[in-house]
Design an enzyme around this catalytic site. Structure first.
Site, PDB file in Angstrom:
ATOM      1  N   THR A 189       0.837  -1.201   0.000  1.00  0.00           N
ATOM      2  CA  THR A 189       0.000   0.000   0.000  1.00  0.00           C
ATOM      3  C   THR A 189       0.868   1.246   0.000  1.00  0.00           C
ATOM      4  OG1 THR A 189      -1.831  -1.064   1.118  1.00  0.00           O
ATOM      5  CG2 THR A 189      -1.582   1.280   1.541  1.00  0.00           C
ATOM      6  N   GLY A 219     -10.314  -2.913   3.430  1.00  0.00           N
ATOM      7  CA  GLY A 219      -9.328  -2.906   4.519  1.00  0.00           C
ATOM      8  C   GLY A 219      -9.346  -1.590   5.269  1.00  0.00           C
ATOM      9  N   GLY A 241      -0.143  -2.244   6.110  1.00  0.00           N
ATOM     10  CA  GLY A 241       0.005  -3.523   6.807  1.00  0.00           C
ATOM     11  C   GLY A 241      -1.290  -4.297   6.770  1.00  0.00           C
ATOM     12  N   GLY A 243      -4.692  -5.125   7.258  1.00  0.00           N
ATOM     13  CA  GLY A 243      -5.716  -4.117   7.503  1.00  0.00           C
ATOM     14  C   GLY A 243      -6.699  -4.394   8.619  1.00  0.00           C
TER      15      GLY A 243
END
Ligand code: ASP
Length: 322
Positions: A189, A219, A241, A243
């Site tokens: 992300t 997420g 990371g 979620g």
């Protein structure tokens, strides 16, 4: 105010052969955002441009090149937030937009609403001048292969889950997530936080979510206060990371609240990672910046791509010493 820009490109156990592409990607994003900030542009414009660069870069799990969901489709989420006004724009589960952060920005600037999902989000984007693309335009061969390999291992994950639960495989384990708390699973992300010369801060986060996610799964990334938050009175933050744990803790807002209480962003970022691990056994990373220009970068995964720039300093890396 002296401007500051911080970006991240995901927190995970990035292998050595992917380091260069990540450093290059976050550095390009930094240059695009800084170019605006340095000329007196707004923090909001800077985070949007920085995130667009990373959405366009196939290295990252955002825009084209994102992870595929269980059906083999790209489904994207993004949020952008303005610390001066608390205006925000978010999109979830969009399948036909190359740059979901641009749609999020249109929502922030041109809609009385804050959040659009799926088809409605795409219709809003098209009505506001953003081109739609086919889902195939967002899919690259690397991700088709990655999904295939992952799905081939699902029976093994199911057997492992069943063994952990102490009964023979019944079928339901097929839907129990494989080891999602494993920091080696890629989390690419992207996000940015910025402070502009007017003293305003902003944040943006964009993601393709997690590999093999169920269609419609959302997420933390595009949820206000979870994957992204900005308030001049506290801080701007973007997380990455796994979620589900992050959203349970509303982690971006949790971190901003620590700063509003008088703590420095560097300390609050590290505390957020400790809290994530201790409270829900989560893993990830965070960038956070206050309206005085103090910032923090932290992760509890082996690596996270990050970069920052101030008037006097510029740095990029894949590990942030605690
Ligand atoms: N937080 C994202 C999600 O769970 C994934 C990531 O950060 O890479 O959708």
């Amino acid at each position: 105010m002296d401007p500051v820009l911080v970006v991240h490109g995901g927190a995970w156990a990035m292998p050595d052969d992917m380091v260069e592409a990540h450093i290059c990607g976050v550095t390009n994003a930094l240059a695009a955002g800084w170019n605006l900030l340095n000329r007196g542009g707004s923090a909001l414009d800077a985070v949007e441009e920085a995130v667009v660069i990373m959405e366009d870069d196939e290295t990252f799990d955002a825009g084209r090149g994102s992870f595929l969901n269980r059906d083999g489709k790209v489904q994207l989420d993004a949020l952008i937030m303005d610390g001066a006004t608390l205006r925000a724009g978010g999109v979830g589960c969009v399948e036909h937009l190359r740059n979901p952060v641009r749609a999020a920005r249109k929502i922030l600037s041109e809609s009385p609403h804050v959040y659009f999902v799926g088809e409605g989000a795409e219709r809003f984007a098209a009505e506001h001048g953003l081109p739609l693309c086919s889902n195939d335009d967002l899919i690259i061969p690397r991700e088709v292969e990655r999904l295939g390999e992952y799905q081939a291992k699902i029976p093994t994950f199911a057997a492992q889950n069943a063994a952990r639960m102490g009964h023979p495989p019944s079928g339901s384990e097929l839907f129990a997530p494989p080891p999602t708390d494993d920091p080696t699973i890629s989390h690419d992300t992207v996000g940015a936080v910025a402070l502009d010369r007017q003293g305003n801060i902003a944040a943006a986060t964009s993601t393709g979510g997690t590999l093999n996610k169920a269609p419609g799964r959302l997420g933390d990334s595009s949820l206000i206060g979870c994957g992204c938050y900005a308030d001049n009175a506290s801080a701007a933050a973007s997380t990455t990371g796994w979620g589900e744990p992050i959203m349970k803790l509303v982690l971006a807002k949790w971190t901003a609240d620590r700063i509003a209480a008088g703590n420095l962003p560097a300390w609050a970022a590290q505390e957020a990672m400790n809290y994530l691990k201790q409270r829900v056994n989560g893993h990830g990373g965070i960038i956070v910046l206050d309206a005085k220009g103090n910032f923090g970068i932290a992760h509890n995964t082996p690596r996270m791509a990050w970069a920052y720039k101030t008037l006097h300093q510029q740095e990029a890396g894949i590990e942030r010493p605690q």
